[in-house]
Design an enzyme around this catalytic site. Structure first.
Site, PDB file in Angstrom:
ATOM      1  N   ASP A 163      -8.400  -2.401   5.094  1.00 46.11           N
ATOM      2  CA  ASP A 163      -9.074  -1.491   4.174  1.00 46.11           C
ATOM      3  C   ASP A 163     -10.295  -1.414   3.609  1.00 46.11           C
ATOM      4  OD1 ASP A 163      -6.569  -1.346   3.862  1.00 46.11           O
ATOM      5  OD2 ASP A 163      -6.098  -1.646   1.531  1.00 46.11           O
ATOM      6  N   ASP A 172      -2.153  -2.727   1.391  1.00 47.70           N
ATOM      7  CA  ASP A 172      -1.608  -3.091  -0.045  1.00 47.70           C
ATOM      8  C   ASP A 172      -0.534  -2.233  -0.646  1.00 47.70           C
ATOM      9  OD1 ASP A 172      -2.999  -0.794   0.210  1.00 47.70           O
ATOM     10  OD2 ASP A 172      -4.573  -1.563  -0.785  1.00 47.70           O
ATOM     11  N   ASP A 181       2.862  -0.859   3.119  1.00 43.82           N
ATOM     12  CA  ASP A 181       2.515  -1.152   4.693  1.00 43.82           C
ATOM     13  C   ASP A 181       3.185  -3.540   4.749  1.00 43.82           C
ATOM     14  OD1 ASP A 181      -0.228   0.551   5.015  1.00 43.82           O
ATOM     15  OD2 ASP A 181      -1.457  -1.361   2.609  1.00 43.82           O
TER      16      ASP A 181
END
Ligand code: ATP
Length: 965
Positions: A376, A682, A686
């Site tokens: 990310d 997160d 996901d």
């Protein structure tokens, strides 16, 4: 500070929010009985329920009351699954083929003792048997102790990743350990949260939970605080309740905890609480297989030896049997499983200390083989500390000054003048909108620093509106909350509907420009609202691109007046108010970690929900981006089929504006190319990608419970650099396991060669079974343990990752084992052969061979620190644990040799100084012998094989794309 006093206070009061109705809300704590109503709580009217409880869902309970209730009701956890008793665990140490072989050796030794001449002392007759038994028992205790230690380490780690819950206490929203939740607590739930206790919903916004653990139904179940539920409704139909063990997939809620721990519905289902299946890691499985192959080879050799003895004749059967067992014992690396377990456990502890908490043991070894880290951006590569720097509204640009979340700062126009008190219309609407479409709060810490509670993006917007002299406190009183369409990474926008003083319902919308601009039809300018022209769209898009290219995160802000929350699509026909651009600097240490990845042959890629230009600019700033790299957006990815994605995947560096579902596709595409993928995530959505990746990495701070539960690794500090540290640690652990396996097997090979050849051609076996065991378990055990915690090789992160298919040992290692075994074995045979072959000299010859085979490995251990580099280039040159273990082993051996009382047991004698000289000379010989072999190897293979190849199954060309040192 209570919610209403805090800078981010929000006025709520809605039909679905009986909890905050002042007529109900009278006290600061839940005093009433939670289950004593006429109806069960799920069937009770929410208003009646709250009145009966006299509960405040704004203030929650006092800390003191919470402590009292915790003492009364006990911790909120399910009873521990039944544990294996210590005795059973100890007994299990004996139930392995290696130990059983040793026990067989002991039985034979007893038989030999009984049939031996009665003139000999008891110790010399039964010394062998007793010592073997003692060693077996010692080994069992050692194994038990190590298992306990490993288990304790694992348990401690599990505690580190124990779930939390958000509750209201003393007027504030606080995050506490789920274990400390008590009946009467007000739970605050949002998407991604695990429900910590059974609770009665008092306020819901579009709430849905996943209750598979309880009802077996995996589809999300909608929940509603105001639903009418009959008293006898089954669990799955209790729409007014949430339960332990379930998780929130959508929406938000507040709920009053009705029962905790064993009293919850999950706790009542006894059979759910079974002990967790003990799972062996692939490494342990491989070791088990390895052990059984060695055992079979040894047994075959023993049978050969026995057959040969019988053929030659002239020796009693029991002696031949004992000899055969000695051989088996010589080759089996008895200490291997125990040392592996402890090495893994200690490695995990080291990882945890650095902030990488391993949830699933196999991840430790997989980490070392990782070839892709897909991370990310926000919070992992960047600090997630947002500060608004620029605003674009009504066609004008503004600069925002000030630092962090501190509300002091100016909003300057292009003349540098603060416009806070003379805000043009679009700007003032924008300020009000971002203040209302916001769930964060700003608080001043004890050090007087402003911090955000909630989403940092929203925190930055609160600061902005305060700088524009339109803080939420001044806007909120004229707006009452009606409804919220929460933010989610797939929608990339959020809307709050409020009712203003004039009774109009207004939608306040913020989100990514690409999702919102197409929904805008009007444009708010300094001179009023007008239709949004095509030229405006182009100008706004260009402005957004220019801001994004400066690595700023850009949000569009819009609104719509006269809406109804029951409309199918509220977020349409919007009026565009402006753009807000915020800075989120890279985290400290990330640039270095990215560089380490490159050297280590690990490809780091960015998968983000943010704009492609912002993402690319950050990627360039931290050195992730290389010449020839490409950025792809979610929309482009969606238009691409799997074959095309597979073709291009290795040139894609940044995946922007992705959805959770696309993350899954990306993992699969990398996996199809033979890569070992570590992926961060997160959000709730996901979880599938985290499960699909070889190593799912969740965030300890910022992530959701659902993501954490799906992950193999949790980052306590959410930091990308920690993943790289974990990869280094994973590689170290694997390398160390290889080191001690090589050490044990090569040293054992020395024993095997000596015992086999002397027994085959000589008259007596060179060593007694006891001597062999002594070397195997006692003197070799300590250096093997020390190699298991050898410091990481400084070159480790300058080599490519190991191939996931790579066995524990490679051809080079097998050759090495044969070579070392040959050298050690021949030296022992030499010593043995130097003595006259009569019974008298046998003791001396044995003592010499015994000592050589015990001491030579203590030198050899140093060579095992690297399979290719000279021991003199190891760093640090002296490993303290290895030094201490070698000294300890040498001392233990000298005790066996020099203490006169033990002589009948070990059947040794005192060596003369000359013999010591020869013995030590031959023992040290292994060092130059191995140095020469390594030198030849380095000449033949100038670079380590791992530096030359990528994952073996990669199609040609793809490995070359992975960065190499
Ligand atoms: P990463 O996926 O790397 O964490 P990110 O935080 O930008 O990056 P998301 O959280 O999925 O990814 O956000 C995607 C986009 O949604 C952002 O770029 C922004 O435009 C918009 N956005 C982010 N937070 C909010 C919010 N609280 N309200 C409305 N829109 C938001």
């Amino acid at each position: 500070m209570s919610e209403n006093e805090s800078l981010g206070a929000r006025k709520v009061g809605t039909a679905r929010d009986v909890a905050t109705d002042p007529s109900v809300n009278t006290t600061g704590s839940a005093r009433g009985a939670l289950t004593s109503g006429a109806l069960p709580v799920h069937a009770e009217d929410v208003g009646v329920f709250l009145e009966r409880l006299a509960v405040s869902s704004t203030d929650g309970m006092s800390e003191e009351e919470a402590r009292r209730r915790l003492a009364e009701h006990g911790p909120n956890r399910l009873p521990d699954p039944p544990k294996k008793s210590a005795l059973l665990k100890l007994i299990q140490q004996f139930a392995n083929p290696l130990v059983l072989t040793l026990l067989a050796a002991a039985v034979i030794a007893v038989v030999v003792g009984i049939t031996a001449g009665h003139e000999e002392s008891f110790l010399s007759r039964f010394g062998d048997a007793i010592a073997i038994l003692l060693i077996v028992i010692l080994n069992a205790f050692l194994g038990y102790y190590q298992e306990q230690r490993a288990e304790a380490a694992l348990e401690a780690l599990q505690k580190l990743s124990a779930p939390n819950a958000r509750v209201r206490r003393e007027g504030r929203s606080v995050i506490i350990a789920a274990e400390t939740v008590v009946p009467g607590d007000i739970l605050e739930l949002e998407a991604g949260d695990a429900v910590a206790a059974d609770a009665r919903l008092v306020q819901t916004i579009d709430l849905a939970t996943e209750e598979a653990a309880l009802t077996g139904e995996s589809a999300a179940a909608g929940k509603d605080a105001l639903a009418v539920v009959t008293a006898d409704a089954p669990l799955g139909d209790r729409l007014t309740m949430v339960f332990t063990g379930t998780s929130v997939v959508r929406g938000k809620a507040r709920a009053v905890v009705t029962s905790t721990g064993p009293k919850t519905e999950l706790g009542k289902i006894g059979e759910m609480i079974r002990s967790v299946e003990e799972q062996k890691t692939p490494l342990e499985e491989r070791l088990d297989k390895f052990g059984s192959i060695i055992l079979k080879v040894c047994l075959a050799l023993s049978v050969v030896l026995l057959g040969w003895g019988l053929l030659r004749g002239g020796r009693p059967l029991h002696e031949l049997l004992l000899e055969a067992v000695s051989l088996a014992v010589a080759a089996i690396p008895e200490g291997l499983p125990a040392i592996t377990t402890i090495t893994l456990a200690l490695g995990m502890q080291r990882m945890a200390r650095r902030g990488a908490i391993v949830r699933k043991l196999p991840a430790v070894e997989t980490l070392g083989a990782a070839t892709i880290i897909a991370s990310d951006k926000t919070g992992t590569l960047t600090q997630n500390e947002m500060t608004v720097r620029k605003v674009f509204a009504g066609g004008r640009r503004y600069i925002v000054t000030g630092e962090g979340y501190d509300p002091s700062g100016e909003i300057q126009d292009d003349q540098g003048k603060d416009v806070a008190d003379t805000l043009p219309a679009p700007l003032s609407y924008l300020m009000a909108t971002v203040a209302l479409c916001n769930n964060a709060h700003l608080e001043q810490s004890e050090e007087k620093r402003w911090v955000v509670v909630g989403d940092p993006t929203e925190g930055a917007l609160l600061t902005l509106s305060a700088k524009g002299h339109l803080p939420r406190e001044s806007v909120a009183p004229s707006h009452s909350f009606v409804h919220e369409l929460p933010f989610d990474s797939d929608r990339k926008r959020m809307t709050v509907i409020t009712r203003d003083d004039r009774g109009r319902e207004i939608a306040h919308v913020k989100g990514s420009i690409d999702t919102l601009l197409p929904r805008c039809v009007k444009y708010s300018t300094d001179t009023g609202v007008r239709a949004l022209e095509e030229a405006d769209r182009v100008a706004i898009t260009e402005e957004a691109n220019a801001l994004s290219a400066k690595a700023l995160r850009v949000l569009a802000v819009c609104r719509r007046v006269q809406v109804s929350k029951d409309e199918a699509d509220v977020e349409r026909e919007l009026t565009f108010l402006g753009l807000v651009a915020m800075m989120d600097p890279p985290r400290a240490g990330v640039t270095e970690a990215v560089a380490t990845c490159k050297k280590a042959g690990v490809r780091a890629v960015m998968i983000t929900g943010d704009h492609r230009l912002t993402a690319t600019a950050i990627a360039q700033e931290i050195g992730l981006w290389e010449e020839g790299d490409e950025t792809i957006s979610g929309a482009e990815l969606a238009a691409m089929d799997d074959a095309e994605l597979a073709k291009r995947i290795m040139s894609l560096r940044v995946f922007a504006r992705t959805t959770a579902e696309q993350k899954l596709r990306i993992v699969r595409a990398f996996k199809a190319r033979g890569h070992v993928v570590a992926m961060t995530g997160d959000g709730v959505n996901d979880a599938p990608a985290l499960r699909e990746a070889h190593i799912g990495v969740a965030m300890g701070r910022g992530g959701t419970d659902v993501a954490r539960q799906a992950a193999d690794l949790v980052l306590a500090d959410d930091n990308f650099a920690t993943i790289v540290d974990a990869v280094r640690e994973g590689r170290t652990i694997y390398r160390n396991i290889q080191k001690f396996i090589f050490f044990l097997l090569s040293s054992n090979m020395g024993l095997l060669v000596a015992v086999f050849f002397v027994s085959f051609f000589g008259k007596w076996p060179p060593l007694t079974p006891l001597m062999i065991l002594w070397i195997n378990l006692v003197t070799n055990g300590l250096p093997a343990l020390a190699l298991g915690i050898d410091p990481p090789d400084p070159h480790l992160m300058r080599e490519g990752p190991r191939s996931p298919d790579e066995g524990l040992l490679q051809a080079r290692d097998y050759l090495g084992i044969a070579y070392v075994g040959g050298v050690m074995g021949l030296c022992a045979i030499l010593l043995y052969g130097m003595s006259p072959q009569d019974e008298q000299s046998l003791l001396g010859a044995r003592a010499l061979a015994f000592s050589l085979l015990a001491l030579s490995p203590l030198f050899h251990a140093w060579s095992c620190r690297s399979p290719r580099l000279s021991l003199f280039s190891s760093r640090p040159l002296i490993s303290l644990p290895l030094l201490l273990s070698v000294l300890a082993s040498a001392a233990i051996h000298l005790v066996a040799l020099l203490v006169p009382a033990l002589r009948p047991v070990f059947r040794t004698y005192e060596l003369s100084p000359d013999e010591w000289m020869i013995l030590l000379g031959l023992a040290v010989l292994i060092i130059p012998a191995v140095e020469i072999a390594k030198f030849v190897y380095r000449r033949l293979y100038p670079a380590a094989p791992t530096e030359l190849s990528g994952p073996p199954s990669l199609p040609a060309g793809s490995a070359a794309k992975a960065p190499r040192a």
